[in-house]
Design a protein around this motif. Structure first.
Motif, PDB file in Angstrom:
ATOM      1  N   LEU A  78      43.425  34.795   7.213  1.00 20.67           N
ATOM      2  CA  LEU A  78      44.399  35.250   6.224  1.00 20.67           C
ATOM      3  C   LEU A  78      43.636  35.678   4.986  1.00 20.67           C
ATOM      4  N   ASN A  79      44.047  36.800   4.380  1.00 21.05           N
ATOM      5  CA  ASN A  79      43.388  37.257   3.160  1.00 21.05           C
ATOM      6  C   ASN A  79      44.397  38.005   2.275  1.00 21.05           C
ATOM      7  N   GLU A  80      45.452  37.307   1.861  1.00 23.64           N
ATOM      8  CA  GLU A  80      46.465  37.886   0.975  1.00 23.64           C
ATOM      9  C   GLU A  80      45.840  38.086  -0.409  1.00 23.64           C
ATOM     10  N   GLY A  81      45.916  39.272  -0.929  1.00 21.16           N
ATOM     11  CA  GLY A  81      45.321  39.582  -2.225  1.00 21.16           C
ATOM     12  C   GLY A  81      43.882  40.069  -2.120  1.00 21.16           C
ATOM     13  N   TYR A  82      43.283  39.963  -0.926  1.00 19.26           N
ATOM     14  CA  TYR A  82      41.949  40.492  -0.625  1.00 19.26           C
ATOM     15  C   TYR A  82      40.846  39.939  -1.522  1.00 19.26           C
ATOM     16  N   ASN A  88      29.745  37.922   2.573  1.00 15.17           N
ATOM     17  CA  ASN A  88      28.874  37.067   1.760  1.00 15.17           C
ATOM     18  C   ASN A  88      29.448  35.668   1.535  1.00 15.17           C
ATOM     19  N   GLY A  89      30.652  35.391   2.033  1.00 16.36           N
ATOM     20  CA  GLY A  89      31.245  34.063   1.925  1.00 16.36           C
ATOM     21  C   GLY A  89      31.806  33.730   0.554  1.00 16.36           C
ATOM     22  N   ILE A  90      32.021  34.727  -0.284  1.00 17.97           N
ATOM     23  CA  ILE A  90      32.433  34.493  -1.673  1.00 17.97           C
ATOM     24  C   ILE A  90      33.862  34.981  -1.907  1.00 17.97           C
ATOM     25  N   PHE A  91      34.640  34.144  -2.595  1.00 19.25           N
ATOM     26  CA  PHE A  91      35.980  34.516  -3.031  1.00 19.25           C
ATOM     27  C   PHE A  91      35.874  35.041  -4.454  1.00 19.25           C
ATOM     28  N   CYS A  92      36.459  36.213  -4.723  1.00 16.27           N
ATOM     29  CA  CYS A  92      36.517  36.817  -6.058  1.00 16.27           C
ATOM     30  C   CYS A  92      38.001  36.915  -6.429  1.00 16.27           C
ATOM     31  N   ALA A  93      38.399  36.174  -7.452  1.00 14.27           N
ATOM     32  CA  ALA A  93      39.813  36.059  -7.795  1.00 14.27           C
ATOM     33  C   ALA A  93      40.415  37.399  -8.223  1.00 14.27           C
ATOM     34  N   PRO A  94      41.461  37.856  -7.535  1.00 21.62           N
ATOM     35  CA  PRO A  94      42.129  39.092  -7.938  1.00 21.62           C
ATOM     36  C   PRO A  94      43.100  38.875  -9.097  1.00 21.62           C
ATOM     37  N   ILE A 143      41.380  24.130  -9.627  1.00 25.80           N
ATOM     38  CA  ILE A 143      40.697  24.614 -10.832  1.00 25.80           C
ATOM     39  C   ILE A 143      41.336  25.891 -11.350  1.00 25.80           C
ATOM     40  N   ARG A 144      41.120  26.164 -12.632  1.00 23.40           N
ATOM     41  CA  ARG A 144      41.568  27.420 -13.229  1.00 23.40           C
ATOM     42  C   ARG A 144      40.469  28.455 -13.008  1.00 23.40           C
ATOM     43  N   VAL A 145      40.871  29.625 -12.499  1.00 27.56           N
ATOM     44  CA  VAL A 145      39.936  30.716 -12.217  1.00 27.56           C
ATOM     45  C   VAL A 145      40.487  31.985 -12.850  1.00 27.56           C
ATOM     46  N   ARG A 146      39.637  32.717 -13.552  1.00 31.33           N
ATOM     47  CA  ARG A 146      40.042  33.988 -14.153  1.00 31.33           C
ATOM     48  C   ARG A 146      39.781  35.138 -13.183  1.00 31.33           C
ATOM     49  N   ARG A 147      40.555  36.195 -13.346  1.00 28.66           N
ATOM     50  CA  ARG A 147      40.379  37.380 -12.500  1.00 28.66           C
ATOM     51  C   ARG A 147      38.913  37.821 -12.542  1.00 28.66           C
TER      52      ARG A 147
END
Length: 177
Positions: A78-82, A88-94, A143-147
């Motif tokens: 699943l990858n809602e919001g891409y 590379n195994g990294i999530f980048c907050a949209p 945690i809080r994550v910024r775009r």
């Protein structure tokens, strides 16, 4: 008259470029890029309109990891919001918000103790470890994550452990609010 499909190609390219601009903030210490990519090649219009962000990815291959190297979870369920990038195994907050992240790893028995962590922008958020033999271990953080900020699962020791694939190891996250 131009066929409708040819008008959509420039629009898709423009959307991808805009999204890439917001997520491209430079490289990490391990040399991973932060360029947002889409697994399917087309935008999920429902998740963009609703603002939902959620992902789950599993390891399919064994991976020997160096110090501070990110675990790559190759199979995206699943990858809602891409936000998650399997290459590379990294999530980048949209989107900016409060996120829940969880990971479960299976350490291949090698006679070494291993230490991993959920890492946000290079800072350790929560560590987890396994002993010398085959062991499943996990951790969860809110945690809080910024775009544009990144979250990953990384090795914290220089003993080059192997994380077992075969869909036993996972990484998931979602936007709580």
């Amino acid at each position: 008259m131009t066929p409708p499909s040819s008008k959509m190609v420039p629009l898709r390219c423009l959307l991808f470029l805009v999204a890439s601009y917001f997520c491209h903030l430079g490289g990490t210490a391990a040399g991973d890029d932060k360029l947002m990519t889409r697994d399917s090649g087309i935008w999920n219009e429902t998740s963009e309109r609703s603002g939902s962000v959620a992902f789950t990815a599993v390891k399919t291959n064994n991976q020997r990891l160096g110090y501070k190297q990110a675990v790559k979870f190759e199979k995206v369920l699943l990858n809602e919001g891409y936000g998650y990038r399997a290459h590379n195994g990294i999530f980048c907050a949209p989107r900016t918000g409060v996120y829940v992240f969880t990971s479960s790893l299976l350490h291949q028995g090698e006679g070494i103790t291993v230490h991993f962590a959920i890492v946000h922008e290079g800072r350790l958020m929560a560590g987890f470890h396994a002993n010398a033999e085959w062991e499943q271990f996990s951790q969860t953080v809110i945690i809080r994550v910024r775009r544009g900020e990144t979250v990953s699962v990384r090795n914290l020791r220089g003993n080059n452990p192997t994380i077992y694939g075969d869909e036993f190891s996972t990484f998931s996250g979602y936007l709580l609010k």
